[in-house]
Design a protein around this motif. Sequence first.
Motif, PDB file in Angstrom:
ATOM      1  N   GLY A  78       0.812  -1.217   0.000  1.00  0.00           N
ATOM      2  CA  GLY A  78       0.000   0.000   0.000  1.00  0.00           C
ATOM      3  C   GLY A  78       0.843   1.263   0.000  1.00  0.00           C
ATOM      4  O   GLY A  78       0.490   2.271  -0.627  1.00  0.00           O
ATOM      5  N   ALA A  79       1.975   1.217   0.699  1.00  0.00           N
ATOM      6  CA  ALA A  79       2.873   2.375   0.719  1.00  0.00           C
ATOM      7  C   ALA A  79       3.477   2.611  -0.656  1.00  0.00           C
ATOM      8  O   ALA A  79       3.637   3.765  -1.085  1.00  0.00           O
ATOM      9  CB  ALA A  79       3.974   2.174   1.761  1.00  0.00           C
ATOM     10  N   TRP A  80       3.800   1.532  -1.358  1.00  0.00           N
ATOM     11  CA  TRP A  80       4.336   1.676  -2.714  1.00  0.00           C
ATOM     12  C   TRP A  80       3.298   2.320  -3.627  1.00  0.00           C
ATOM     13  O   TRP A  80       3.619   3.213  -4.423  1.00  0.00           O
ATOM     14  CB  TRP A  80       4.736   0.311  -3.282  1.00  0.00           C
ATOM     15  N   ILE A  81       2.071   1.890  -3.519  1.00  0.00           N
ATOM     16  CA  ILE A  81       1.009   2.442  -4.364  1.00  0.00           C
ATOM     17  C   ILE A  81       0.746   3.899  -4.013  1.00  0.00           C
ATOM     18  O   ILE A  81       0.591   4.748  -4.904  1.00  0.00           O
ATOM     19  CB  ILE A  81      -0.263   1.583  -4.244  1.00  0.00           C
ATOM     20  N   ALA A  82       0.733   4.217  -2.718  1.00  0.00           N
ATOM     21  CA  ALA A  82       0.525   5.602  -2.302  1.00  0.00           C
ATOM     22  C   ALA A  82       1.659   6.496  -2.804  1.00  0.00           C
ATOM     23  O   ALA A  82       1.423   7.618  -3.275  1.00  0.00           O
ATOM     24  CB  ALA A  82       0.416   5.684  -0.778  1.00  0.00           C
ATOM     25  N   ALA A  83       2.891   6.013  -2.725  1.00  0.00           N
ATOM     26  CA  ALA A  83       4.030   6.789  -3.215  1.00  0.00           C
ATOM     27  C   ALA A  83       3.916   7.017  -4.717  1.00  0.00           C
ATOM     28  O   ALA A  83       4.203   8.115  -5.215  1.00  0.00           O
ATOM     29  CB  ALA A  83       5.334   6.078  -2.878  1.00  0.00           C
ATOM     30  N   MET A  84       3.462   6.008  -5.436  1.00  0.00           N
ATOM     31  CA  MET A  84       3.313   6.152  -6.878  1.00  0.00           C
ATOM     32  C   MET A  84       2.230   7.170  -7.221  1.00  0.00           C
ATOM     33  O   MET A  84       2.424   8.032  -8.082  1.00  0.00           O
ATOM     34  CB  MET A  84       2.963   4.799  -7.505  1.00  0.00           C
ATOM     35  N   VAL A  85       1.097   7.115  -6.519  1.00  0.00           N
ATOM     36  CA  VAL A  85       0.010   8.064  -6.773  1.00  0.00           C
ATOM     37  C   VAL A  85       0.468   9.487  -6.455  1.00  0.00           C
ATOM     38  O   VAL A  85       0.224  10.420  -7.237  1.00  0.00           O
ATOM     39  CB  VAL A  85      -1.245   7.680  -5.962  1.00  0.00           C
ATOM     40  N   LEU A  86       1.141   9.658  -5.326  1.00  0.00           N
ATOM     41  CA  LEU A  86       1.642  10.994  -4.983  1.00  0.00           C
ATOM     42  C   LEU A  86       2.653  11.488  -6.006  1.00  0.00           C
ATOM     43  O   LEU A  86       2.660  12.673  -6.364  1.00  0.00           O
ATOM     44  CB  LEU A  86       2.261  10.984  -3.587  1.00  0.00           C
ATOM     45  N   ALA A  87       3.493  10.594  -6.495  1.00  0.00           N
ATOM     46  CA  ALA A  87       4.465  10.993  -7.508  1.00  0.00           C
ATOM     47  C   ALA A  87       3.771  11.403  -8.796  1.00  0.00           C
ATOM     48  O   ALA A  87       4.192  12.367  -9.450  1.00  0.00           O
ATOM     49  CB  ALA A  87       5.454   9.852  -7.758  1.00  0.00           C
ATOM     50  N   PHE A  88       2.689  10.719  -9.169  1.00  0.00           N
ATOM     51  CA  PHE A  88       1.934  11.119 -10.351  1.00  0.00           C
ATOM     52  C   PHE A  88       1.320  12.504 -10.152  1.00  0.00           C
ATOM     53  O   PHE A  88       1.270  13.302 -11.091  1.00  0.00           O
ATOM     54  CB  PHE A  88       0.823  10.111 -10.668  1.00  0.00           C
ATOM     55  N   ILE A  89       0.851  12.781  -8.954  1.00  0.00           N
ATOM     56  CA  ILE A  89       0.237  14.084  -8.684  1.00  0.00           C
ATOM     57  C   ILE A  89       1.277  15.195  -8.729  1.00  0.00           C
ATOM     58  O   ILE A  89       1.047  16.245  -9.324  1.00  0.00           O
ATOM     59  CB  ILE A  89      -0.491  14.063  -7.314  1.00  0.00           C
ATOM     60  N   VAL A  90       2.437  14.961  -8.121  1.00  0.00           N
ATOM     61  CA  VAL A  90       3.469  15.995  -8.045  1.00  0.00           C
ATOM     62  C   VAL A  90       4.131  16.209  -9.406  1.00  0.00           C
ATOM     63  O   VAL A  90       4.215  17.337  -9.896  1.00  0.00           O
ATOM     64  CB  VAL A  90       4.518  15.630  -6.971  1.00  0.00           C
ATOM     65  N   PHE A  91       4.612  15.128 -10.016  1.00  0.00           N
ATOM     66  CA  PHE A  91       5.327  15.246 -11.289  1.00  0.00           C
ATOM     67  C   PHE A  91       5.186  13.914 -11.990  1.00  0.00           C
ATOM     68  O   PHE A  91       5.799  12.923 -11.610  1.00  0.00           O
ATOM     69  CB  PHE A  91       6.795  15.609 -11.030  1.00  0.00           C
ATOM     70  N   TRP A  92       4.339  13.854 -13.024  1.00  0.00           N
ATOM     71  CA  TRP A  92       3.949  12.587 -13.616  1.00  0.00           C
ATOM     72  C   TRP A  92       5.106  11.720 -14.118  1.00  0.00           C
ATOM     73  O   TRP A  92       4.999  10.493 -14.036  1.00  0.00           O
ATOM     74  CB  TRP A  92       2.889  12.788 -14.701  1.00  0.00           C
ATOM     75  N   PRO A  93       6.217  12.266 -14.637  1.00  0.00           N
ATOM     76  CA  PRO A  93       7.289  11.356 -15.061  1.00  0.00           C
ATOM     77  C   PRO A  93       7.889  10.554 -13.901  1.00  0.00           C
ATOM     78  O   PRO A  93       8.282   9.394 -14.072  1.00  0.00           O
ATOM     79  CB  PRO A  93       8.338  12.273 -15.676  1.00  0.00           C
ATOM     80  N   VAL A  94       7.921  11.146 -12.712  1.00  0.00           N
ATOM     81  CA  VAL A  94       8.433  10.416 -11.543  1.00  0.00           C
ATOM     82  C   VAL A  94       7.460   9.294 -11.180  1.00  0.00           C
ATOM     83  O   VAL A  94       7.879   8.176 -10.860  1.00  0.00           O
ATOM     84  CB  VAL A  94       8.657  11.377 -10.355  1.00  0.00           C
ATOM     85  N   GLY A  95       6.171   9.568 -11.250  1.00  0.00           N
ATOM     86  CA  GLY A  95       5.180   8.532 -10.983  1.00  0.00           C
ATOM     87  C   GLY A  95       5.263   7.406 -11.985  1.00  0.00           C
ATOM     88  O   GLY A  95       5.163   6.228 -11.627  1.00  0.00           O
ATOM     89  N   LEU A  96       5.486   7.753 -13.254  1.00  0.00           N
ATOM     90  CA  LEU A  96       5.635   6.739 -14.282  1.00  0.00           C
ATOM     91  C   LEU A  96       6.895   5.909 -14.046  1.00  0.00           C
ATOM     92  O   LEU A  96       6.870   4.684 -14.177  1.00  0.00           O
ATOM     93  CB  LEU A  96       5.674   7.407 -15.655  1.00  0.00           C
ATOM     94  N   ALA A  97       7.979   6.579 -13.675  1.00  0.00           N
ATOM     95  CA  ALA A  97       9.223   5.854 -13.379  1.00  0.00           C
ATOM     96  C   ALA A  97       9.031   4.917 -12.191  1.00  0.00           C
ATOM     97  O   ALA A  97       9.516   3.784 -12.192  1.00  0.00           O
ATOM     98  CB  ALA A  97      10.348   6.851 -13.105  1.00  0.00           C
ATOM     99  N   LEU A  98       8.309   5.372 -11.178  1.00  0.00           N
ATOM    100  CA  LEU A  98       8.043   4.539 -10.012  1.00  0.00           C
ATOM    101  C   LEU A  98       7.169   3.343 -10.383  1.00  0.00           C
ATOM    102  O   LEU A  98       7.399   2.225  -9.911  1.00  0.00           O
ATOM    103  CB  LEU A  98       7.387   5.374  -8.914  1.00  0.00           C
ATOM    104  N   LEU A  99       6.194   3.560 -11.242  1.00  0.00           N
ATOM    105  CA  LEU A  99       5.356   2.456 -11.710  1.00  0.00           C
ATOM    106  C   LEU A  99       6.196   1.427 -12.455  1.00  0.00           C
ATOM    107  O   LEU A  99       6.078   0.217 -12.204  1.00  0.00           O
ATOM    108  CB  LEU A  99       4.238   2.977 -12.612  1.00  0.00           C
TER     109      LEU A  99
END
Length: 141
Positions: free
Chosen positions: A30-51
């Motif tokens: 759940g923490a991994w998913i939350a971090a990914m969602v927050l990264a998408f909100i802040v700066f989408w390329p970071v969220g994509l990289a995390l995914l």
Amino acid sequence: MTFAANATPTVDPIGWFARAEMWLDNKGKGAWIAAMVLAFIVFWPVGLALLFYMIWSKQMFGKSCRRAHSRHHSHRMPTSGNSAFDAYRDETISRLENEQKSFEDFLQRLRDAKDKAEFDDFMNERATKADNISDAEPIQA
């Protein structure tokens, strides 16, 4: 020269990325998913990289994460220093693993018996229907 002048700065052997990864692993999927969602909100390329990282490292779709894997193999823990406790722990884990295997074997036998009983009922019902149909039809010579 003072002691402070001779002191070398301590270098952390684990970088911030590895620390963050260990922290997220300890918190769970759940923490991994939350971090990914927050990264998408802040700066989408970071969220994509995390995914991509989560998929690549099998964090997202793996059946078990590192924390669960380490819990499952608790009998490989280092010794506690107390040989009597270590022997007791190893014996208890071995006994529990044997009980688990016995229980799983019992459940399999129970499932097999249920399947056999259902199949026998089906075959008896089929034979009864076949007898009823043959009795109902007049014999033509």
